[in-house]
Scaffold this motif. Structure first.
Motif, PDB file in Angstrom:
ATOM      1  N   GLY A  46     -30.120  -6.083  -3.730  1.00 28.93           N
ATOM      2  CA  GLY A  46     -29.198  -6.420  -2.652  1.00 28.93           C
ATOM      3  C   GLY A  46     -29.436  -5.654  -1.381  1.00 28.93           C
ATOM      4  N   SER A  47     -30.554  -4.899  -1.306  1.00 28.57           N
ATOM      5  CA  SER A  47     -30.805  -4.136  -0.087  1.00 28.57           C
ATOM      6  C   SER A  47     -32.303  -3.996   0.155  1.00 28.57           C
ATOM      7  CB  SER A  47     -30.154  -2.758  -0.165  1.00 28.57           C
ATOM      8  OG  SER A  47     -30.700  -2.020  -1.241  1.00 28.57           O
ATOM      9  N   ALA A  48     -32.627  -3.641   1.396  1.00 27.03           N
ATOM     10  CA  ALA A  48     -34.010  -3.402   1.801  1.00 27.03           C
ATOM     11  C   ALA A  48     -34.028  -2.135   2.643  1.00 27.03           C
ATOM     12  CB  ALA A  48     -34.534  -4.584   2.609  1.00 27.03           C
ATOM     13  N   PHE A  49     -35.217  -1.590   2.846  1.00 21.63           N
ATOM     14  CA  PHE A  49     -35.316  -0.399   3.681  1.00 21.63           C
ATOM     15  C   PHE A  49     -36.590  -0.435   4.498  1.00 21.63           C
ATOM     16  CE2 PHE A  49     -37.249   0.604  -0.344  1.00 21.63           C
ATOM     17  CZ  PHE A  49     -38.400   1.328  -0.018  1.00 21.63           C
ATOM     18  N   VAL A  50     -36.589   0.294   5.615  1.00 21.89           N
ATOM     19  CA  VAL A  50     -37.755   0.422   6.470  1.00 21.89           C
ATOM     20  C   VAL A  50     -38.559   1.611   5.971  1.00 21.89           C
ATOM     21  CG1 VAL A  50     -38.565   0.903   8.816  1.00 21.89           C
ATOM     22  CG2 VAL A  50     -36.543  -0.536   8.462  1.00 21.89           C
ATOM     23  N   ILE A  51     -39.852   1.381   5.703  1.00 20.54           N
ATOM     24  CA  ILE A  51     -40.729   2.465   5.263  1.00 20.54           C
ATOM     25  C   ILE A  51     -41.280   3.209   6.474  1.00 20.54           C
ATOM     26  CG2 ILE A  51     -42.916   3.023   4.119  1.00 20.54           C
ATOM     27  CD1 ILE A  51     -42.380   0.630   2.262  1.00 20.54           C
ATOM     28  N   THR A  52     -41.789   2.474   7.450  1.00 22.49           N
ATOM     29  CA  THR A  52     -42.363   3.085   8.639  1.00 22.49           C
ATOM     30  C   THR A  52     -42.452   2.058   9.751  1.00 22.49           C
ATOM     31  OG1 THR A  52     -44.205   4.447   9.442  1.00 22.49           O
ATOM     32  CG2 THR A  52     -44.763   2.555   8.018  1.00 22.49           C
ATOM     33  N   ALA A  53     -42.683   2.523  10.946  1.00 23.99           N
ATOM     34  CA  ALA A  53     -42.846   1.628  12.088  1.00 23.99           C
ATOM     35  C   ALA A  53     -43.642   2.342  13.168  1.00 23.99           C
ATOM     36  CB  ALA A  53     -41.491   1.203  12.645  1.00 23.99           C
ATOM     37  N   VAL A  54     -44.402   1.566  13.917  1.00 28.10           N
ATOM     38  CA  VAL A  54     -45.094   2.061  15.101  1.00 28.10           C
ATOM     39  C   VAL A  54     -44.915   1.022  16.192  1.00 28.10           C
ATOM     40  CG1 VAL A  54     -46.810   3.420  13.846  1.00 28.10           C
ATOM     41  CG2 VAL A  54     -47.303   1.046  14.415  1.00 28.10           C
ATOM     42  N   GLY A  55     -45.058   1.441  17.422  1.00 30.88           N
ATOM     43  CA  GLY A  55     -44.956   0.493  18.518  1.00 30.88           C
ATOM     44  C   GLY A  55     -44.249   1.094  19.702  1.00 30.88           C
ATOM     45  N   SER A  56     -43.925   0.230  20.644  1.00 33.36           N
ATOM     46  CA  SER A  56     -43.258   0.685  21.848  1.00 33.36           C
ATOM     47  C   SER A  56     -42.061  -0.201  22.144  1.00 33.36           C
ATOM     48  CB  SER A  56     -44.225   0.669  23.037  1.00 33.36           C
ATOM     49  OG  SER A  56     -44.676  -0.644  23.283  1.00 33.36           O
ATOM     50  N   LEU A  57     -41.128   0.367  22.895  1.00 31.25           N
ATOM     51  CA  LEU A  57     -39.916  -0.338  23.292  1.00 31.25           C
ATOM     52  C   LEU A  57     -39.639  -0.060  24.761  1.00 31.25           C
ATOM     53  CD1 LEU A  57     -37.541   0.726  20.361  1.00 31.25           C
ATOM     54  CD2 LEU A  57     -38.692  -1.478  20.616  1.00 31.25           C
ATOM     55  N   GLN A  58     -38.889  -0.950  25.368  1.00 31.02           N
ATOM     56  CA  GLN A  58     -38.320  -0.682  26.683  1.00 31.02           C
ATOM     57  C   GLN A  58     -36.942  -1.317  26.710  1.00 31.02           C
ATOM     58  OE1 GLN A  58     -41.384  -2.433  29.115  1.00 31.02           O
ATOM     59  NE2 GLN A  58     -40.031  -4.110  29.666  1.00 31.02           N
ATOM     60  N   ASP A  59     -36.137  -0.963  27.693  1.00 28.49           N
ATOM     61  CA  ASP A  59     -34.745  -1.417  27.738  1.00 28.49           C
ATOM     62  C   ASP A  59     -34.017  -1.044  26.449  1.00 28.49           C
ATOM     63  OD1 ASP A  59     -35.064  -2.503  30.273  1.00 28.49           O
ATOM     64  OD2 ASP A  59     -35.795  -4.391  29.454  1.00 28.49           O
ATOM     65  N   VAL A  60     -33.968   0.249  26.189  1.00 29.30           N
ATOM     66  CA  VAL A  60     -33.422   0.793  24.945  1.00 29.30           C
ATOM     67  C   VAL A  60     -31.954   1.160  25.107  1.00 29.30           C
ATOM     68  CG1 VAL A  60     -33.604   2.750  23.347  1.00 29.30           C
ATOM     69  CG2 VAL A  60     -35.674   1.677  24.244  1.00 29.30           C
ATOM     70  N   ALA A  61     -31.150   0.879  24.089  1.00 22.27           N
ATOM     71  CA  ALA A  61     -29.767   1.348  24.010  1.00 22.27           C
ATOM     72  C   ALA A  61     -29.634   2.128  22.709  1.00 22.27           C
ATOM     73  CB  ALA A  61     -28.793   0.175  24.024  1.00 22.27           C
ATOM     74  N   LEU A  62     -29.202   3.377  22.804  1.00 24.00           N
ATOM     75  CA  LEU A  62     -29.043   4.236  21.633  1.00 24.00           C
ATOM     76  C   LEU A  62     -27.594   4.673  21.499  1.00 24.00           C
ATOM     77  CD1 LEU A  62     -32.099   6.636  21.989  1.00 24.00           C
ATOM     78  CD2 LEU A  62     -31.866   4.706  20.421  1.00 24.00           C
ATOM     79  N   ARG A  63     -27.086   4.583  20.301  1.00 22.71           N
ATOM     80  CA  ARG A  63     -25.766   5.120  19.983  1.00 22.71           C
ATOM     81  C   ARG A  63     -25.995   6.546  19.506  1.00 22.71           C
ATOM     82  NH1 ARG A  63     -23.086   5.548  15.087  1.00 22.71           N
ATOM     83  NH2 ARG A  63     -20.856   5.794  15.285  1.00 22.71           N
ATOM     84  N   LEU A  64     -25.451   7.506  20.216  1.00 25.95           N
ATOM     85  CA  LEU A  64     -25.648   8.910  19.878  1.00 25.95           C
ATOM     86  C   LEU A  64     -24.733   9.323  18.728  1.00 25.95           C
ATOM     87  CD1 LEU A  64     -25.945  10.392  23.459  1.00 25.95           C
ATOM     88  CD2 LEU A  64     -27.732   9.438  21.990  1.00 25.95           C
TER      89      LEU A  64
END
Length: 121
Positions: A46-64
């Motif tokens: 019933g669930s999945a998880f992220v193992i790893t990621a690479v790449g770039s982003l722009q126009d980012v919104a982060l919840r602190l």
């Protein structure tokens, strides 16, 4: 040595996901998790998880950390949603879990052009 920890069992199936420039990260991850998990209650997982990621982003919104609102207003502790428009960031770390019914909890760390890192949810 005696341990009360439960040892995981069963196979893990990995899926690769490639996003194109301009694709929105969270909605793409949620859509992929939904597809992978299906909607059937008969599925063994019933669930999945992220193992790893690479790449770039722009126009980012982060919840602190400790932010209580998602609309950019500050909470009592002064933490809020930070938006970075038209700035390119490299993904340093991305980890998280996704549930079958759209639940997710994701953390990300990003590096800017000067190598400074920032992170959030």
């Amino acid at each position: 040595m005696h341990s009360n920890a439960t040892i995981p069992s069963g196979a893990v199936t990995a899926h690769c996901l490639r996003l194109k420039p301009g694709d929105e990260l969270m909605s793409s991850l949620k859509r992929a998790a939904s597809t992978i998990l299906g909607g059937s209650a008969t599925e063994p997982c019933g669930s999945a998880f992220v193992i790893t990621a690479v790449g770039s982003l722009q126009d980012v919104a982060l919840r602190l950390a400790n932010a209580s609102r998602m609309d950019g207003d500050r909470n009592n502790d002064g933490n809020d949603i930070r938006r970075y428009r038209n700035r390119r960031f490299e993904i340093v770390s991305l980890t998280g879990t996704f549930g079958r019914y759209n639940g997710c909890h994701v953390h990300i760390s990003l590096a800017d052009a000067e190598g400074k890192t920032l992170g959030g949810i």
